[in-house]
Each structure stands twice: as C-alpha cells, then as structure tokens.
Design an enzyme around this catalytic site. Structure first.
Site, short mmCIF file in Angstrom:
data_model
loop_
_atom_site.label_atom_id
_atom_site.label_comp_id
_atom_site.label_asym_id
_atom_site.label_seq_id
_atom_site.Cartn_x
_atom_site.Cartn_y
_atom_site.Cartn_z
N LYS A 181 0.85 -1.19 0.00
CA LYS A 181 0.00 0.00 0.00
C LYS A 181 0.89 1.24 0.00
CE LYS A 181 -4.33 0.99 2.39
NZ LYS A 181 -4.95 0.90 3.71
C1 E4P Z 1 -8.33 1.30 4.12
O1 E4P Z 1 -7.59 0.95 3.27
C2 E4P Z 1 -8.24 2.59 4.83
O2 E4P Z 1 -7.02 2.70 5.45
C3 E4P Z 1 -9.38 2.74 5.79
O3 E4P Z 1 -10.57 2.31 5.16
C4 E4P Z 1 -9.52 4.12 6.38
O4 E4P Z 1 -10.72 4.21 7.09
P1 E4P Z 1 -11.04 5.42 8.09
O5 E4P Z 1 -11.19 6.67 7.30
O6 E4P Z 1 -12.32 5.03 8.76
O7 E4P Z 1 -9.88 5.49 9.05
#
Ligand code: E4P
Length: 216
Positions: free
Chosen positions: A83
């Site tokens: 990522k």
């Molecule tokens: C996933 O890849 C993201 O890091 C995550 O969905 C972020 O979610 P949040 O905005 O609720 O922290």
C-alpha cells in the site's frame, strides 16, 4: 463485489474468513499500531488467514525507501499487496513495484484525477476514502461513480476499492456505483447481516415449530 475487512485484529479476521465472508484484508499504519504487535509478525499471520490480498502500507515517504519497504513487505507472503500513498514518490514507487509484478494498493485517494494517475502508474487497486470525504461534506459516492466512468472509458484494469466505509449504506451505495471491492470494518460487515424482520420472522417460525412439536 469483493469484500475486504479493514482491520489488523487477527481474531476478527479468522472468524470472518471461516464464515466465508471476506476476500482479503486491508490494514494501515494506524490499524497496525492499534494491534500493538510487530508489523511483519501481524501481516504474516493475516496472510495465513486468507488467500486474498492483504494490504500492508509503507511508512516511508521517499521513492527509494518506499520501494525498499515495499520489497520487504512483499517478501512476507505472496498475497501481500503493497500500500502506497498517493504522492509523486508513491506513484513512482507504484510503477516500479508494478513492473516487478507486485500488487499495489494506492491509498488516500480523494479525487478522480488522482485515481487516473494511479491507474496509469499500474496500480492493482485504487482506494478512494468515502467516509473521510463525507466528514467534510463531499459526496464520496460521486467520486466512486466518476472513477468508474473514467476507468471504463479507457479500459483500465485497476480495481476500485471503496475505503473508509463507515456504514452499511456506504456498502450498498458503493456497490451501486460500481466499486470492485469494498473494504469494511468488522462491525459494519456484521451489520450487513442484521435485519429486524429476519429476527422477528425467525422467532415466529421457531415458536410455531415448538408449539407443534416439529422436529427435523
Ligand atoms: C483502508 O484501506 C483505509 O485505510 C481505511 O478504510 C480508512 O478508514 P477510516 O477513514 O475510517 O480510518
């Protein structure tokens, strides 16, 4: 539509994987920190729990270190998806790692143009953050629809991974907008199952069966 679970809680992942409810997992540095466990150890354990992609995020911000962290993460297990944040260095690292056949999830996407750049950089997934846009009064679903149109116009194979999902309604709207994947926190995933009329109907069926002494 594929469902990924957005957590580093291995107990939750195990339960949801055994129920056949998930196709992969996403984590981020905040979720890893919350687990209180060493990064590589927790990612390795998650990768054993699902054959699907497990997103593991770099913490470097410069190209060279992003690439070396990405290669290190990829060595943990073949189903790791590296990522990377949507920055200039992140897009450059995406191209490098994608050319090495590493799956890449480009994260922190808040505009259609950013998603277009990620697709051109060879990303496997683009992660538009629905909930964080809603938090600032911007319609996250419109972003999913725009990315869907752009990717279909140019036949990009990058998958749209709807992220920062906060409610069951976000899941439904992402599916209607054509997202390929939704990454969902465990409580929201469990919430998709529930309906008061299901509970009420089941209670009535069981009461009737008991009254009549029905046995299977
Ligand atoms: C996933 O890849 C993201 O890091 C995550 O969905 C972020 O979610 P949040 O905005 O609720 O922290």
């Amino acid at each position: 539509m594929k469902f990924f679970v957005d957590t580093a809680d291995t107990g939750e992942i195990k339960t949801l994987a055994e129920a056949g409810l998930i196709d992969g997992v996403t984590t981020n540095p905040s979720l890893i920190a919350k687990s209180g466990r060493p990064f590589a150890e927790v990612i390795a354990e998650i990768c054993e729990l699902t054959p699907g992609h497990v997103s593991a995020e770099v913490v470097a911000t410069e190209y060279d270190t992003m690439v070396s962290e990405g290669r290190k993460l990829q060595k943990i297990a073949p189903n790791v998806a590296v990522k990377l944040p949507l920055t200039l260095d992140g897009l450059r690292a995406c191209r490098t790692l994608a050319d090495e056949d590493t799956a890449v999830n480009v994260t922190l996407c808040f505009s259609a143009n950013q998603a277009l750049l990620a697709a051109k950089a060879g990303a496997t997934y683009i992660s538009p953050f629905i909930g964080r846009l809603d938090d600032i009064n911007v319609d996250g679903m419109e972003l999913i629809e725009d990315i869907r149109t752009i990717y279909d116009n140019y036949m990009f194979e990058t998958e749209i991974l709807a992220a920062s999902i906060r409610t069951p309604n976000h899941v439904k709207l992402s599916a209607l907008a054509g997202a390929d994947v939704a990454t969902v926190p465990p409580n929201v995933l469990r919430g998709l199952i529930n309906h008061p009329l299901t509970d009420k109907g089941l209670a009535a069926f069981l009461a009737d069966a008991e009254k009549a002494g029905v046995k299977v």
